[in-house]
Design a protein around this motif. Sequence first.
Motif, short mmCIF file in Angstrom:
data_model
loop_
_atom_site.label_atom_id
_atom_site.label_comp_id
_atom_site.label_asym_id
_atom_site.label_seq_id
_atom_site.Cartn_x
_atom_site.Cartn_y
_atom_site.Cartn_z
N GLN A 181 47.70 51.98 65.04
CA GLN A 181 47.75 51.05 66.17
C GLN A 181 47.53 51.79 67.49
O GLN A 181 46.79 51.32 68.35
N TRP A 182 48.17 52.96 67.65
CA TRP A 182 47.99 53.72 68.88
C TRP A 182 46.54 54.17 69.04
O TRP A 182 45.96 54.07 70.12
N VAL A 183 45.96 54.66 67.97
CA VAL A 183 44.57 55.13 68.00
C VAL A 183 43.63 53.97 68.35
O VAL A 183 42.69 54.14 69.15
N THR A 184 43.88 52.80 67.79
CA THR A 184 43.03 51.64 68.06
C THR A 184 43.17 51.19 69.51
O THR A 184 42.17 50.97 70.20
N GLU A 185 44.40 51.06 69.98
CA GLU A 185 44.63 50.58 71.35
C GLU A 185 44.11 51.55 72.40
O GLU A 185 43.76 51.14 73.51
N ASN A 186 44.03 52.84 72.06
CA ASN A 186 43.58 53.86 73.01
C ASN A 186 42.16 54.34 72.74
O ASN A 186 41.71 55.32 73.33
N ASN A 187 41.48 53.66 71.82
CA ASN A 187 40.08 53.97 71.51
C ASN A 187 39.89 55.44 71.15
O ASN A 187 39.03 56.14 71.69
N ARG A 188 40.69 55.91 70.17
CA ARG A 188 40.65 57.34 69.81
C ARG A 188 40.24 57.57 68.35
O ARG A 188 40.54 58.62 67.78
N TRP A 189 39.53 56.63 67.75
CA TRP A 189 39.14 56.80 66.36
C TRP A 189 38.24 58.02 66.15
O TRP A 189 38.25 58.64 65.09
N LEU A 190 37.42 58.38 67.15
CA LEU A 190 36.53 59.52 67.00
C LEU A 190 37.16 60.83 67.44
O LEU A 190 36.57 61.89 67.27
N SER A 191 38.36 60.78 68.00
CA SER A 191 39.03 62.01 68.43
C SER A 191 39.57 62.79 67.23
O SER A 191 40.06 62.20 66.27
N PRO A 192 39.50 64.12 67.26
CA PRO A 192 40.19 64.92 66.23
C PRO A 192 41.68 64.61 66.26
O PRO A 192 42.26 64.43 67.34
N LYS A 193 42.31 64.54 65.08
CA LYS A 193 43.70 64.11 65.00
C LYS A 193 44.53 65.10 64.18
O LYS A 193 44.12 65.52 63.10
N TYR A 194 45.70 65.40 64.71
CA TYR A 194 46.62 66.34 64.06
C TYR A 194 48.02 65.72 64.02
O TYR A 194 48.36 64.83 64.80
N ILE A 195 48.83 66.25 63.12
CA ILE A 195 50.25 65.91 63.06
C ILE A 195 51.05 67.20 63.10
O ILE A 195 50.70 68.17 62.42
N ILE A 196 52.11 67.21 63.91
CA ILE A 196 53.07 68.31 63.91
C ILE A 196 54.42 67.72 63.51
O ILE A 196 54.93 66.80 64.17
N GLY A 197 55.00 68.21 62.44
CA GLY A 197 56.30 67.73 61.99
C GLY A 197 57.24 68.89 61.73
O GLY A 197 56.80 70.01 61.43
N GLU A 198 58.52 68.62 61.87
CA GLU A 198 59.53 69.65 61.62
C GLU A 198 60.54 69.16 60.59
O GLU A 198 60.99 68.01 60.65
#
Length: 501
Positions: A181-198
Amino acid sequence: MRKFFNLTICLLITLSLSAQQTDKDSLSVPEPKSFESSHQITNGGKLIKYKAIASETYLKNKSGEPVASIWSVAYVQTGITDISKRPVTFVFNGGPGSASVWLQMGMFGPRLVQVDSNATADDGAAPYTLLENKNGIMDLTDLVFIDPVGTGYSKVIGKGMVEDFWGLTEDANSVAQFIRQWVTENNRWLSPKYIIGESFGTTRAAGVANALEGNGQNMALNGLVLISQALDYAGSTSVHDNITSYLTYLPSMAATAWYHKKAGQGKSLESFVDECRDFTYNIYAPALYKGSLLTKTEKNEIADRLSYFIGLDKQYILKSNLRILIPRFQKQLLADEGLAIGRLDGRYMGNEVDKLTDGPHLGDPSSYQISSAYTASLNHYYASVLNVKMDRPYLTSNGEIYGKWNWKPVPKGKGWEPSYVNVTRKLSETMRRNTGMKVMVASGYYDLICPFFDAEYTFSRNGIERDKIQMFYYEAGHMMYTHKPDLVKLEQDVREFLSKN
């Protein structure tokens, strides 16, 4: 009589309508709140102008009804002409039941709270010191800190129920839904995407990466950064009869004993740890599986070696049947000084009232000696810098969640024989489908809850393609960024990982 009957009917109708209205009001959902502000910071030698968006995002069910409010804080660079080239990294902590306060105020956010780097002083009472994060990575990526349902300001709303979110699979699905939802609302589908978790956030990261492949909206991640990984819980659950845990925790106990000068003196940490690795694989593991078939001579030899590595008295080790549970190690290592050491970070020490309990009774000193500073600093930062005004307290942790958590990795109603949670196979399969995704694993030598040797053991099995895993080590614990030199080192290691992948 008829008059009385009519009055009764009218009263019942009125009460019914009132109850319906009350029920309707209880399900009413206000507009989500959002607070936006502009800032700048220098990271990587570059001045970055960015906007901070602290906001609620409503997740909806299949009927389009809001069922949960997810709180997030996004730091997004402004003035970018082509946002498709700008990476975005989603960040969360673990628990389950922990908000993203720790990674935001301790590691990756624009402002960091200062605690004692050497783990020798308590955070005390306010005021606390906030510093600009000069080692940050905002020159490389936008950051979105996520608080899962029940943490931070996030909560169920409308017709939502906590059981729809408080579970291994449910949690991963809801966070994946938020990310889409965040990616869609901010038009970031083509942006490289990462996750950082602890911590449990690494369990979640593996689940989210897998969940993002489904629902007709396949989203492939570029990489995962797993801080203090917890993918296979057999290696991070120190309980009787779990042989795996006796093995995976031993090198961390040796490292911690070395730190407190109870073992390995005259040797470097790395060489002492290597020596313990070899003992664990080649001598200790066969001995544990042999069990009571060990001869008295063999048992004495193993006890001698264990005493050499972890600094406990040989007779105590023999009484423990060569099996040392972590809470007992915490209490025994510095027993002659009347101190108990931390679980999240073995560098920390607590002066306990009762010196004879079977494990620390005051709690974890590596938690209670820093949590006040983190909590106060985040609340101050939200109110004074981001201008956040909410009608409820921010929960840095929520103890109610763990007791209600559904650990079953299968759908409701499907049979499952209880076992240790293990999402590593799921990650392995995701990585084979998404061949471009790389994984960075950061481990603290003195982490006595998610041991570094467990990371090595986990990623050497489960069908993992080892050449896609990058391992890094730090001379601190679970939250290695509380140690200033390792804060700098971890930031640099993450920077290089993002730059190359």
